[in-house]
Design a protein around this motif. Structure first.
Motif, PDB file in Angstrom:
ATOM      1  N   THR A 138       0.836  -1.197   0.000  1.00 24.44           N
ATOM      2  CA  THR A 138       0.000   0.000   0.000  1.00 24.44           C
ATOM      3  C   THR A 138       0.876   1.253   0.000  1.00 24.44           C
ATOM      4  O   THR A 138       0.663   2.187  -0.770  1.00 24.44           O
ATOM      5  N   GLY A 139       1.869   1.260   0.867  1.00 27.41           N
ATOM      6  CA  GLY A 139       2.783   2.394   0.940  1.00 27.41           C
ATOM      7  C   GLY A 139       3.577   2.583  -0.334  1.00 27.41           C
ATOM      8  O   GLY A 139       3.786   3.721  -0.798  1.00 27.41           O
ATOM      9  N   LEU A 140       4.025   1.475  -0.924  1.00 24.97           N
ATOM     10  CA  LEU A 140       4.813   1.557  -2.154  1.00 24.97           C
ATOM     11  C   LEU A 140       3.988   2.162  -3.289  1.00 24.97           C
ATOM     12  O   LEU A 140       4.474   3.020  -4.037  1.00 24.97           O
ATOM     13  N   VAL A 141       2.739   1.750  -3.417  1.00 24.70           N
ATOM     14  CA  VAL A 141       1.872   2.291  -4.469  1.00 24.70           C
ATOM     15  C   VAL A 141       1.620   3.780  -4.245  1.00 24.70           C
ATOM     16  O   VAL A 141       1.651   4.583  -5.184  1.00 24.70           O
ATOM     17  N   VAL A 142       1.396   4.163  -2.993  1.00 23.45           N
ATOM     18  CA  VAL A 142       1.112   5.572  -2.685  1.00 23.45           C
ATOM     19  C   VAL A 142       2.300   6.460  -3.038  1.00 23.45           C
ATOM     20  O   VAL A 142       2.141   7.500  -3.698  1.00 23.45           O
ATOM     21  N   VAL A 143       3.491   6.092  -2.608  1.00 17.76           N
ATOM     22  CA  VAL A 143       4.648   6.965  -2.856  1.00 17.76           C
ATOM     23  C   VAL A 143       5.027   6.996  -4.335  1.00 17.76           C
ATOM     24  O   VAL A 143       5.445   8.042  -4.854  1.00 17.76           O
ATOM     25  N   GLU A 144       4.855   5.873  -5.030  1.00 17.28           N
ATOM     26  CA  GLU A 144       5.223   5.857  -6.443  1.00 17.28           C
ATOM     27  C   GLU A 144       4.175   6.533  -7.313  1.00 17.28           C
ATOM     28  O   GLU A 144       4.459   6.923  -8.445  1.00 17.28           O
ATOM     29  N   ALA A 145       2.955   6.705  -6.784  1.00 15.90           N
ATOM     30  CA  ALA A 145       1.924   7.443  -7.516  1.00 15.90           C
ATOM     31  C   ALA A 145       2.148   8.946  -7.412  1.00 15.90           C
ATOM     32  O   ALA A 145       1.514   9.722  -8.133  1.00 15.90           O
ATOM     33  N   GLU A 146       3.053   9.348  -6.516  1.00 16.55           N
ATOM     34  CA  GLU A 146       3.409  10.750  -6.308  1.00 16.55           C
ATOM     35  C   GLU A 146       2.177  11.615  -6.030  1.00 16.55           C
ATOM     36  O   GLU A 146       2.051  12.736  -6.528  1.00 16.55           O
ATOM     37  N   GLN A 147       1.277  11.085  -5.208  1.00 16.85           N
ATOM     38  CA  GLN A 147       0.126  11.883  -4.787  1.00 16.85           C
ATOM     39  C   GLN A 147       0.576  12.936  -3.780  1.00 16.85           C
ATOM     40  O   GLN A 147       1.611  12.784  -3.118  1.00 16.85           O
ATOM     41  N   ASP A 148      -0.221  13.977  -3.648  1.00 18.26           N
ATOM     42  CA  ASP A 148       0.094  15.077  -2.735  1.00 18.26           C
ATOM     43  C   ASP A 148       0.060  14.568  -1.295  1.00 18.26           C
ATOM     44  O   ASP A 148      -0.999  14.212  -0.779  1.00 18.26           O
ATOM     45  N   MET A 149       1.204  14.553  -0.640  1.00 20.42           N
ATOM     46  CA  MET A 149       1.281  14.023   0.718  1.00 20.42           C
ATOM     47  C   MET A 149       0.706  14.986   1.746  1.00 20.42           C
ATOM     48  O   MET A 149       0.454  14.599   2.891  1.00 20.42           O
ATOM     49  N   ASP A 150       0.489  16.235   1.353  1.00 15.06           N
ATOM     50  CA  ASP A 150      -0.097  17.216   2.272  1.00 15.06           C
ATOM     51  C   ASP A 150      -1.610  17.311   2.139  1.00 15.06           C
ATOM     52  O   ASP A 150      -2.264  18.022   2.909  1.00 15.06           O
ATOM     53  N   GLU A 151      -2.180  16.594   1.190  1.00 15.99           N
ATOM     54  CA  GLU A 151      -3.635  16.618   1.024  1.00 15.99           C
ATOM     55  C   GLU A 151      -4.308  16.008   2.255  1.00 15.99           C
ATOM     56  O   GLU A 151      -3.885  14.966   2.758  1.00 15.99           O
ATOM     57  N   VAL A 152      -5.358  16.652   2.721  1.00 15.56           N
ATOM     58  CA  VAL A 152      -6.068  16.169   3.906  1.00 15.56           C
ATOM     59  C   VAL A 152      -7.127  15.153   3.481  1.00 15.56           C
ATOM     60  O   VAL A 152      -7.985  15.440   2.630  1.00 15.56           O
ATOM     61  N   LEU A 153      -7.059  13.959   4.075  1.00 16.46           N
ATOM     62  CA  LEU A 153      -8.008  12.885   3.798  1.00 16.46           C
ATOM     63  C   LEU A 153      -8.926  12.712   5.003  1.00 16.46           C
ATOM     64  O   LEU A 153      -8.522  12.934   6.146  1.00 16.46           O
ATOM     65  N   THR A 154     -10.141  12.285   4.749  1.00 16.08           N
ATOM     66  CA  THR A 154     -11.137  12.112   5.809  1.00 16.08           C
ATOM     67  C   THR A 154     -11.513  10.644   5.952  1.00 16.08           C
ATOM     68  O   THR A 154     -11.802   9.969   4.951  1.00 16.08           O
TER      69      THR A 154
END
Length: 362
Positions: A138-154
């Protein structure tokens, strides 16, 4: 006559004291009742009655108790052993496999990170449920997708575990940045955080799971299959050899190394600080040098551990699946470490050779 006189004297004594024999009896009865009432009250004050049994699947358990007649809800990290349960490894007959180190894990793999030489293996090609080790992918997919890490998720109702009813400290409506979600998913194995990460991927959870499986194929993880981002499903399976490939790939990302090896951290949820801790006690042990790690547990998988560590100046990848006992996977890591430290360098296949130092299994 003497007895009558004595009775008269005693009666006169009670009368002179303002008491009759009947009143004395009543007083004694009242005192006894009061004493018993006080004792019962005291016992009740100390007594806690459990109203619901904790579920063992989650890392944090919810307990509902009644203290002094009042209902009390509390959350505790699960530290007691889970009840006897046949894991998928047991059902496959892996528990019959013996090894010279008497490991408590049905599956084990240790390899040299520098050249991928296998040092120790036990049933390493068998695909089994991997529980929360899933979160490393899960972590590998998230970081390699280069999504905004500062985006607030609910956290939403979709993130609530209704399969195994594991508890979470993140309430529905909690808001955290993507970085904080990833941090506590890797460090504290937060299931709702892992679910939120998958749900907030372009295309939602189905697209995220497909990305996980696509990455597994890219890494050559032929025995691996994912169905969710948290690892709560027993359908998330992989072999130890596949997980070693995952560890190699994940280690290339500093964020995954840092987040997975923090002993504890304070993250903000809805603007308020919350403290989380690691699920792997070896991380805080100064005798260990750990560069990447992830634990996992569901009943079907047993206790699992994926870890990169430096032993005797050599970086190794260790994978333990289907271990029995709350501390058994950590103890197995210790057994492997002592075994490597005791071996002569020439026997570790460093610099050539293809045969592992020890191999067994199906």
């Amino acid at each position: 006559m003497y007895k009558l006189a004595l009775s008269a004297v005693i009666s006169l004594m009670f009368v002179s004291a303002g008491l009759t024999t009947a009143s004395v009896a009543q007083a004694a009865t009242a005192q006894s009742a009061a004493s018993k009432k006080a004792q019962v009250k005291k016992v009740k004050a100390r007594q806690t009655v459990r109203l619901s049994a904790p579920r063992v699947e989650g890392r944090v358990v919810k307990r509902i108790t009644r203290v002094n007649g009042r209902k009390k809800v509390s959350y505790q990290r699960l530290i007691t052993a889970a009840p006897a349960f046949a894991t998928m490894g047991d059902l496959a007959g892996l528990s019959a496999t013996r090894d010279p180190l008497d490991l408590k894990s049905n599956v084990a793999l240790v390899l040299d990170q520098a050249n991928s030489e296998v040092l120790f293996e036990k049933n390493s090609n068998i695909a089994l449920p991997i529980a929360s080790i899933t979160k490393m992918m899960t972590g590998l997919v998230v970081v390699e997708a280069e999504q905004d890490m500062d985006e607030v998720l609910t956290v939403t109702d979709e993130d609530v575990d209704r399969a195994k009813f594991s508890s979470s400290r993140l309430r529905v409506g909690a808001q955290l940045t993507r970085a904080n979600m990833l941090h506590i998913a890797l460090m504290s194995s937060e299931n709702r955080a892992a679910s939120a990460l998958g749900r907030n991927y372009p295309g939602g959870k189905p697209a995220f799971v497909e990305a996980m499986n696509a990455k597994a194929r890219e890494l050559g993880m032929s025995d691996t299959h994912y169905v969710d981002s948290s690892g709560l499903s027993k359908m998330n399976v992989a072999s130890a050899r596949d997980l070693a490939k995952l560890a190699m790939a994940a280690y290339e990302h500093p964020m995954l190394r840092q987040f997975s090896t923090d002993a504890n951290a304070i993250v903000e949820a809805n603007g308020r600080p919350m403290q989380f801790g690691t699920t792997n006690r070896l991380v805080a042990n100064p005798d260990w040098s750990i560069g990447l790690q992830k634990t996992g547990f569901i009943n079907e998988a047993g206790r699992c551990l994926l870890m990169q560590a430096v032993i005797e100046g050599r970086s190794v990848i260790m994978v333990f699946l289907d271990s029995k006992g709350t501390q058994s996977r950590v103890a197995d890591a210790g057994r492997i470490r002592k075994w490597i430290e005791a071996l002569k360098p020439a026997t570790l296949n460093i610099g050539g050779g293809s045969a592992p130092v020890y191999s067994t299994g199906m």
